[in-house]
Design an enzyme around this catalytic site. Structure first.
Site, PDB file in Angstrom:
ATOM      1  N   ASP A   9     -24.967 -21.700 -69.806  1.00 48.00           N
ATOM      2  CA  ASP A   9     -24.933 -21.048 -68.494  1.00 48.00           C
ATOM      3  C   ASP A   9     -25.924 -19.886 -68.509  1.00 48.00           C
ATOM      4  O   ASP A   9     -25.882 -19.038 -69.396  1.00 48.00           O
ATOM      5  CB  ASP A   9     -23.504 -20.534 -68.242  1.00 48.00           C
ATOM      6  N   ASP A 104     -27.485 -23.642 -62.635  1.00 50.44           N
ATOM      7  CA  ASP A 104     -27.715 -22.868 -63.859  1.00 50.44           C
ATOM      8  C   ASP A 104     -26.787 -23.210 -65.017  1.00 50.44           C
ATOM      9  O   ASP A 104     -26.767 -22.487 -66.006  1.00 50.44           O
ATOM     10  CB  ASP A 104     -27.664 -21.360 -63.561  1.00 50.44           C
ATOM     11  N   GLU A 105     -26.029 -24.281 -64.915  1.00 48.82           N
ATOM     12  CA  GLU A 105     -25.147 -24.580 -66.044  1.00 48.82           C
ATOM     13  C   GLU A 105     -24.956 -26.075 -66.226  1.00 48.82           C
ATOM     14  O   GLU A 105     -25.042 -26.845 -65.276  1.00 48.82           O
ATOM     15  CB  GLU A 105     -23.780 -23.905 -65.879  1.00 48.82           C
TER      16      GLU A 105
END
Ligand code: DCP
Ligand code: MG
Length: 355
Positions: A9, A104-105
């Protein structure tokens, strides 16, 4: 067989990118989001701004009160998307089994890379280093034998953390964890837990599966397992949500077209934002109305091309509303949904071909 799952993340994703691209923002409290004081919402805040209590999903107005000297900027989604693509490419260079959760993860199954000479932690550090070399951005990783523990781990030492949860420390970590931090325990459940005197993992551990099911229904079993470090290690190959919808119930029944259409426009924008975050486009728009007599009316329409902007969604919703409404029945609820979703940004990566 024991699997090795990494959850990666990015740290303060949007804010870090803005600080990377604007050196004058570095080291300063930076808030990325809607700037309107009446309607804006914080997308994310730099770690400097978080010290003031600013966080994602907070109204911009509140952020201004907490952090009047912060720098407030609007998001640049195109830039975030292209960074996201870069990091997904890095993930794919390590493993074919990648499950993106948002821009983003992602989860990665890296079991095949681990050997006596190479630990899962060293693989995670390599991935984080590659991300930094390519994008100049920091990330945090969590490593464990199932997904939810990997996700917990990545959040434990943010920013720039690399954290392992294994059989030797799992119970220690879980027992000390505040109940609100358990995945799947939202604000409402947290309150209920506290009313039952469950404040942390250790308290939860004391409860039998039967009692948890009695209090929390079907989720009781999952909570029982989560208190014990038990969870799935299968990465979902198709976790693409089937639809994105938003609805509003009015305080009182309404018959005012102008007001209803304004509401519908706002809902269309919200659906669009939600699709934006997950990088979806959709092909079917549905409008739902509930009338005073509690009857539900829906109407849907196929779009000519995949759509995702608030304007496009509202264009269809506007027409559907006029088809579905009946002039004499006041409305108590209105909703708009976009379905038949498909991925937008990773399409040329073919990630979904093998996920
Ligand atoms: N985001 C958003 N609205 C939210 C939550 C997040 O627009 N309510 C966006 C902005 C974030 C990005 O998604 O930068 C990633 O979300 P994260 O939850 O991973 O938060 P950050 O990456 O910003 O911070 P952290 O370091 O806590 O992961
Ligand atoms: Mg993040």
């Amino acid at each position: 067989m024991e699997r090795r799952i990494i959850h990666i993340d990015m740290d303060a994703f949007y804010a870090q990118i803005e600080q990377r691209d604007h050196p004058e923002y570095r080291g300063r409290p930076l808030i990325v989001g809607g700037r309107s004081l009446s309607r804006g919402v914080v997308a994310t805040a730099s770690y400097e701004a978080r010290k003031f209590g600013v966080h994602s999903a907070m109204p911009t107005r509140t952020a201004h009160k907490l952090c009047p000297d912060g720098i407030y900027v609007r998001p640049r989604f195109d830039v975030y998307k292209s960074v996201s693509k870069e990091i997904m490419e890095i993930f794919l260079s390590y493993s074919e089994v990648v499950e993106p959760l948002s821009l983003d993860e992602a989860y990665l199954d890296i079991t095949h890379l681990v050997s006596r000479e190479r630990t899962a932690k060293s693989v995670a550090l390599n991935i984080q280093r590659d991300i930094f070399e390519k994008t100049r951005l920091t990330s945090s990783s969590g490593i464990s034998y199932n997904k939810y523990l990997a996700k917990i781990a990545s959040g434990m030492n943010k920013p720039k953390g690399t954290t392992v949860i294994h059989y030797d420390n799992v119970m220690e970590v879980l027992k000390a964890m505040p109940i609100g931090k358990f995945p799947g325990v939202g604000a409402v459940t947290e309150e209920k837990m506290k009313s039952l005197k469950i404040y942390d993992g250790a308290d939860l551990y004391e409860w039998s599966e039967l009692d948890l099911t009695r209090e929390f229904g079907k989720r009781g079993t999952s909570l029982y397992k989560k208190a014990r470090g038990i969870g799935t290690n299968e990465l979902s190959v198709d976790r693409v949500r089937k639809s994105v919808g938003k609805e509003t119930t009015f305080d009182h029944d309404i018959n005012d077209d102008e007001y209803i259409l304004k509401t519908l426009e706002g809902l269309s924008d919200k659906v669009s934002e939600s699709m934006e975050r997950r990088q979806f486009a959709g092909r079917v728009v549905t409008v739902k109305l509930k009338t005073q007599d509690f009857k539900t009316h829906t109407k849907q329409m196929m779009t000519t091309n995949p759509i995702f902007t608030g304007e496009e969604i509202f264009h269809y919703a506007y027409n559907l509303y006029h088809e579905v409404k009946s002039p004499e029945a006041p409305i108590r609820l209105i909703g708009v949904t976009v379905s038949h979703l498909e991925e937008r940004s990773y399409r040329n990566l073919t990630i979904y071909d093998f996920l």
